[in-house]
Design a protein around this motif. Structure first.
Motif, mmCIF file in Angstrom:
data_model
loop_
_atom_site.group_PDB
_atom_site.id
_atom_site.type_symbol
_atom_site.label_atom_id
_atom_site.label_comp_id
_atom_site.label_asym_id
_atom_site.label_seq_id
_atom_site.Cartn_x
_atom_site.Cartn_y
_atom_site.Cartn_z
ATOM 1 N N TYR A 145 0.849 -1.149 0.016
ATOM 2 C CA TYR A 145 -0.113 -0.106 -0.055
ATOM 3 C C TYR A 145 0.950 1.260 -0.217
ATOM 4 O O TYR A 145 1.939 1.373 0.482
ATOM 5 C CB TYR A 145 -0.959 0.077 1.237
ATOM 6 C CG TYR A 145 -2.182 -1.080 1.282
ATOM 7 C CD1 TYR A 145 -2.742 -1.635 0.053
ATOM 8 C CD2 TYR A 145 -2.124 -1.652 2.458
ATOM 9 C CE1 TYR A 145 -3.507 -2.669 0.093
ATOM 10 C CE2 TYR A 145 -2.960 -2.734 2.450
ATOM 11 C CZ TYR A 145 -3.832 -3.266 1.455
ATOM 12 O OH TYR A 145 -4.620 -4.319 1.580
ATOM 13 N N LYS A 184 -11.351 4.935 10.384
ATOM 14 C CA LYS A 184 -10.782 3.668 10.752
ATOM 15 C C LYS A 184 -9.445 3.424 10.705
ATOM 16 O O LYS A 184 -8.739 2.720 11.281
ATOM 17 C CB LYS A 184 -11.560 2.653 9.668
ATOM 18 C CG LYS A 184 -12.661 2.324 9.891
ATOM 19 C CD LYS A 184 -13.435 1.184 8.822
ATOM 20 C CE LYS A 184 -14.824 1.039 9.127
ATOM 21 N NZ LYS A 184 -15.416 0.187 8.050
ATOM 22 N N ILE A 185 -8.599 4.316 9.756
ATOM 23 C CA ILE A 185 -7.178 4.285 9.571
ATOM 24 C C ILE A 185 -6.713 4.850 10.777
ATOM 25 O O ILE A 185 -5.732 4.330 11.486
ATOM 26 C CB ILE A 185 -6.771 4.935 8.269
ATOM 27 C CG1 ILE A 185 -7.357 4.249 7.036
ATOM 28 C CG2 ILE A 185 -5.417 5.235 8.342
ATOM 29 C CD1 ILE A 185 -7.051 4.904 5.748
ATOM 30 N N ALA A 213 -6.961 2.449 13.653
ATOM 31 C CA ALA A 213 -6.038 1.437 13.351
ATOM 32 C C ALA A 213 -4.651 1.684 13.969
ATOM 33 O O ALA A 213 -3.986 0.878 14.559
ATOM 34 C CB ALA A 213 -6.001 0.648 12.090
ATOM 35 N N LEU A 223 -16.954 -0.833 -1.013
ATOM 36 C CA LEU A 223 -16.152 -1.350 0.102
ATOM 37 C C LEU A 223 -16.503 -2.659 0.534
ATOM 38 O O LEU A 223 -17.535 -2.921 -0.076
ATOM 39 C CB LEU A 223 -16.102 -0.609 1.463
ATOM 40 C CG LEU A 223 -15.537 0.860 1.189
ATOM 41 C CD1 LEU A 223 -15.777 1.981 2.366
ATOM 42 C CD2 LEU A 223 -13.855 0.715 0.754
ATOM 43 N N SER A 262 -3.823 -1.031 -4.781
ATOM 44 C CA SER A 262 -4.318 -1.637 -3.582
ATOM 45 C C SER A 262 -4.795 -3.202 -4.032
ATOM 46 O O SER A 262 -5.419 -3.973 -3.417
ATOM 47 C CB SER A 262 -5.220 -1.175 -2.594
ATOM 48 O OG SER A 262 -6.555 -1.087 -3.388
ATOM 49 N N THR A 282 -7.773 -5.482 -3.025
ATOM 50 C CA THR A 282 -7.646 -5.932 -1.510
ATOM 51 C C THR A 282 -8.440 -4.908 -0.516
ATOM 52 O O THR A 282 -8.851 -5.435 0.693
ATOM 53 C CB THR A 282 -6.386 -6.267 -1.031
ATOM 54 O OG1 THR A 282 -5.857 -4.925 -0.923
ATOM 55 C CG2 THR A 282 -5.708 -7.091 -1.998
ATOM 56 N N LEU A 283 -8.927 -3.812 -1.010
ATOM 57 C CA LEU A 283 -9.420 -2.718 -0.051
ATOM 58 C C LEU A 283 -10.946 -2.384 -0.459
ATOM 59 O O LEU A 283 -11.767 -1.840 0.118
ATOM 60 C CB LEU A 283 -8.592 -1.504 0.031
ATOM 61 C CG LEU A 283 -7.443 -1.846 0.797
ATOM 62 C CD1 LEU A 283 -6.533 -0.419 0.771
ATOM 63 C CD2 LEU A 283 -7.430 -2.249 2.044
ATOM 64 N N ILE A 324 -4.303 -1.605 8.168
ATOM 65 C CA ILE A 324 -5.380 -0.938 7.307
ATOM 66 C C ILE A 324 -6.128 -2.152 6.603
ATOM 67 O O ILE A 324 -7.455 -1.867 6.522
ATOM 68 C CB ILE A 324 -4.468 -0.335 6.248
ATOM 69 C CG1 ILE A 324 -3.781 0.957 6.974
ATOM 70 C CG2 ILE A 324 -5.414 0.469 5.075
ATOM 71 C CD1 ILE A 324 -2.794 1.745 5.745
ATOM 72 N N LYS A 325 -5.529 -3.190 6.082
ATOM 73 C CA LYS A 325 -6.527 -4.205 5.526
ATOM 74 C C LYS A 325 -7.188 -4.731 6.648
ATOM 75 O O LYS A 325 -8.497 -4.855 6.080
ATOM 76 C CB LYS A 325 -5.375 -5.370 5.077
ATOM 77 C CG LYS A 325 -6.120 -6.580 4.749
ATOM 78 C CD LYS A 325 -6.755 -6.551 3.346
ATOM 79 C CE LYS A 325 -7.431 -7.848 2.844
ATOM 80 N NZ LYS A 325 -8.310 -7.834 1.752
ATOM 81 N N LEU A 372 -10.289 -2.163 7.125
ATOM 82 C CA LEU A 372 -11.230 -1.917 5.833
ATOM 83 C C LEU A 372 -11.802 -3.378 5.557
ATOM 84 O O LEU A 372 -12.858 -3.164 4.819
ATOM 85 C CB LEU A 372 -10.488 -1.313 4.817
ATOM 86 C CG LEU A 372 -9.955 0.027 5.068
ATOM 87 C CD1 LEU A 372 -9.624 0.736 3.804
ATOM 88 C CD2 LEU A 372 -10.979 0.891 5.956
#
Lengths: 459, 459
Positions: free
Chosen positions: A188, A438-439, A442, B169, B197, B200-201, B439-440, B443
């Motif tokens: 990322y 959310k980021i 986290a 999402l 990404s 994956t997001l 991050i993964k 999300l």
């Protein structure tokens, strides 16, 4: 065993001289150049390296304190102002230019290095750093706010210049966001995520930046227009024709007047574009001829080129000191600067609207900005002891922001969110604000890093 | 109440014709152009819009299935290959060019639009989209892998071109990552995070991209060098001198030979740079003269300019078809393409090393690449039924990656991580891989979106 205090703990993990509770130091770290009211930090620390910052993070966690990174305090939306008891991290002791990697067109610096300090060093190599927000900000601060400025229309914004960051996270761990290759599709894009994160995700401790060769040929000049709309239309046409302008600044009549007064220039008091072009001589001359044709069609009667380096420097000094010119002309008052950015196709109408809003207000207000990017500022001076003026200034700012958002723009083109643009985040970002939250959650679950800036976690 | 199956549910929320369990369709969506072994999806869906994809996400959640976005299957690291039972999302029905915003130099497209489809439309406006990976990939796929290619040395990579994305999402919510302004300092940089990404997001459902005016003047040519090192040194010197090359491709001797055979050209069989320059005529001529001086110092005896559009197109066709030339010349074999990118200062040594590694291997192997960015490929053909050849090819790839990482580079310059570069993520990213995982996790907590690609969440 006796429990030590926050300050004692900081002194222990750093050194006594790196920790200050001195009133003057604390007062200095309570504010920036914005109109946001100061808040004094509990303590100011002066780290030397990433390890020091890692220790500060751990101590902050242990004592349930927040941290507030501080460059030179030139931010314009209260980014460095503490919002609750905590630790102001001053980067002035981390101001080394670590390495100029000449062949790679890269430079590695500590975050406390300033823009002019960097360019002075790079000049020895025939290189320069392109991002120029006017103020002599620190590189760390410019990265934290994703700064840009006069030359971004040609070279891009701060986020475009960063190859790698060393970052200390909330838990004290130290990581790199990138590598030294010119491009990568691996993992990322953390470089981009951390740039513009305003100290809310981590503290930068080293930055590796793209630099450019000083152009072979530079020409600067001023193009004068009958109206501000015509000037804006001329910019849009020039951009669309593909003429690579290096700088393209709109300065309205009141602002030219202010600049003349403050910078001792004698520019015609009319809506003016301050322009600069970079390239090889032949290509540049062809571009200039082409541009002259274009802007003539938009009523430009005269484009005056600066004849030497001194006149060119004077021109940009006058532009860059414009904000100070307004401050100087209104002693005791506070400055508020709007900072929206709109799609280029909306720019002419947006600036017309801005002029109307200013004229209808109780303020004088000058308009200036990086119109090649669609980014323009209204500079307002207001009396911060008058509730009426505070509210009127805030209302004006809001009107400008709402207009920009309605036409697909952004509430801040280059100054950042900080405290001042927090209230527009939901409207601007909609659903994606949840992703930002959310980021933040986290990476900084206890919201210890510059809390209440950019995104605000629910308690 | 009778429970419906996954397929019934999909048919219900979309329409029957948008859901296929046909063997041919499933087989087509089991693979890409890479050497990674195919895995057949359970079902293939053909959404029309973001709302459809939102429904697919909700159904996937309900039935505990994973989703695998699929553009045209031109990915080179297994990005589109299912890793467990799940739904392949085919974007071929989402291939509309929604709007050309001419004045803003922007275009809004659906993800299934291909590069050549887009450029055909943009040509009507005198515009073009700059990213050119060679393959006629979909824009969605190019964004997902942060593609780049031949012209990125001048115009930047995919991540530099994206103004806004509409993204669905994992939970089915729909958001935008950006706005229409040329720059912004508002909020975290989600544009940059989602580009690259690899699905994956979230799934892209609309992309707003920067486009450029077709240059006034374009010159292409071939510069022939006595050795590959000399060619690379010439590129480094040219870049450092600030000559704005638009394309700069190294093709080694075996690859020129392959190109001649496949594309019916008659280029001298020597290490060659394929070059292109964009600009106004006067500036370009001055640049060319300057560059000729520079490369002469590095042993270039001859630079041959293509005399017309047809010859220029032929040149780039030959370069872009190079991979297919290798495939064509080795029937029944699989292709493996390395994709490291190193700092420019390390490029000459890195390519020397690459040549040695190939020579010491059991493979022929050609070297080609976007050397202006420090990104180069070794194209290998191997017998995927021979364990010995599989292992030897993997070992060669690994040797190239380890070398690149050791000199500050990246394991993938433009192809992406997918399945093939997963194993190098920890070594390349160190501590920052934990941030990517967080991050993964934040999300896509159930790891439903293209699982096991890019980052791998611990179970």
């Amino acid at each position: 065993m006796q429990m030590s205090t926050l300050v004692e703990s900081l002194q222990e993990s750093l050194s006594t001289s790196q920790v200050s509770t001195n009133d003057t130091a604390r007062e200095l770290h309570s504010k920036d150049e914005s109109y946001h009211p100061p808040v004094t930090p509990e303590v100011v620390v002066y780290p030397y390296d990433a390890q020091d910052i890692s220790e500060i993070m751990k101590t902050a966690k242990q004592f349930h304190r927040s941290v507030y990174p501080f460059g030179l305090g030139s931010s314009l939306e209260g980014h460095v102002i503490p919002t609750e008891d905590g630790i102001s991290i001053d980067f002035s002791e981390m101001n080394r230019i670590i390495e100029v990697k000449e062949q790679d067109l890269l430079v590695k610096v500590q975050p406390g290095v300033t823009r002019t300090q960097l360019n002075k060093e790079l000049k020895k190599y025939g290189l320069f750093f392109t991002v120029d927000p006017g103020a002599d900000a620190t590189i760390g601060g410019m990265a934290a706010t994703n700064a840009s400025g006069t030359s971004s229309v040609r070279y891009g914004i701060m986020r475009d210049q960063v190859r790698d960051l060393e970052v200390v996270l909330a838990d004290g761990s130290i990581m790199h966001t990138g590598n030294l290759a010119a491009k990568s599709s691996s993992g990322y894009n953390l470089n981009g995520l951390f740039i513009g994160s305003e100290g809310t995700l981590g503290c930068f401790t080293e930055l590796t930046l793209n630099v450019h060769g000083i152009p072979e040929h530079i020409v600067a000049g001023r193009a004068v227009f009958p109206t501000i709309d015509k000037a804006v239309e001329a910019v849009v046409s020039t951009l669309h024709a593909g003429v690579p302008i290096a700088r393209c600044e709109l300065v309205d009549e009141p602002s030219v007047k202010k600049a003349n007064e403050f910078s001792d220039t004698n520019y015609p008091i009319q809506p003016t574009l301050f322009l600069e072009f970079h390239g090889n001589e032949a290509g540049l001359n062809q571009d200039l001829e082409f541009m002259k044709e274009i802007i003539k069609d938009h009523g430009c009667k005269k484009i005056e080129f600066e004849q030497d380096n001194a006149a060119r420097n004077k021109l940009w000094e006058a532009r860059h000191n414009l904000a100070y010119a307004y401050v100087h002309g209104a002693p005791g008052k506070k400055m508020m600067v709007t900072d929206v950015c709109v799609p280029i196709s909306e720019l002419a109408e947006a600036i017309k609207h801005a002029r109307k809003v200013v004229d209808a207000s109780m303020f004088e207000g000058g308009i200036a900005g990086h119109v090649g990017d669609g980014n323009y500022h209204i500079i307002l001076m207001f009396d911060s002891s008058s509730n009426e003026e505070i509210q009127a200034a805030a209302k004006l700012n809001e009107e400008i922001v709402k207009y920009a958002l309605a036409v697909g723009g952004t509430c801040t083109g280059e100054h950042g969110v900080g405290l001042g643009k927090q209230k527009y985040q939901a409207e601007e970002h909609g659903e994606s604000l949840f992703v930002m939250e959310k980021i933040k959650q986290a990476l900084d679950p206890e919201s210890r890093l510059n809390p209440f800036k950019l995104v605000q976690l629910k308690e």
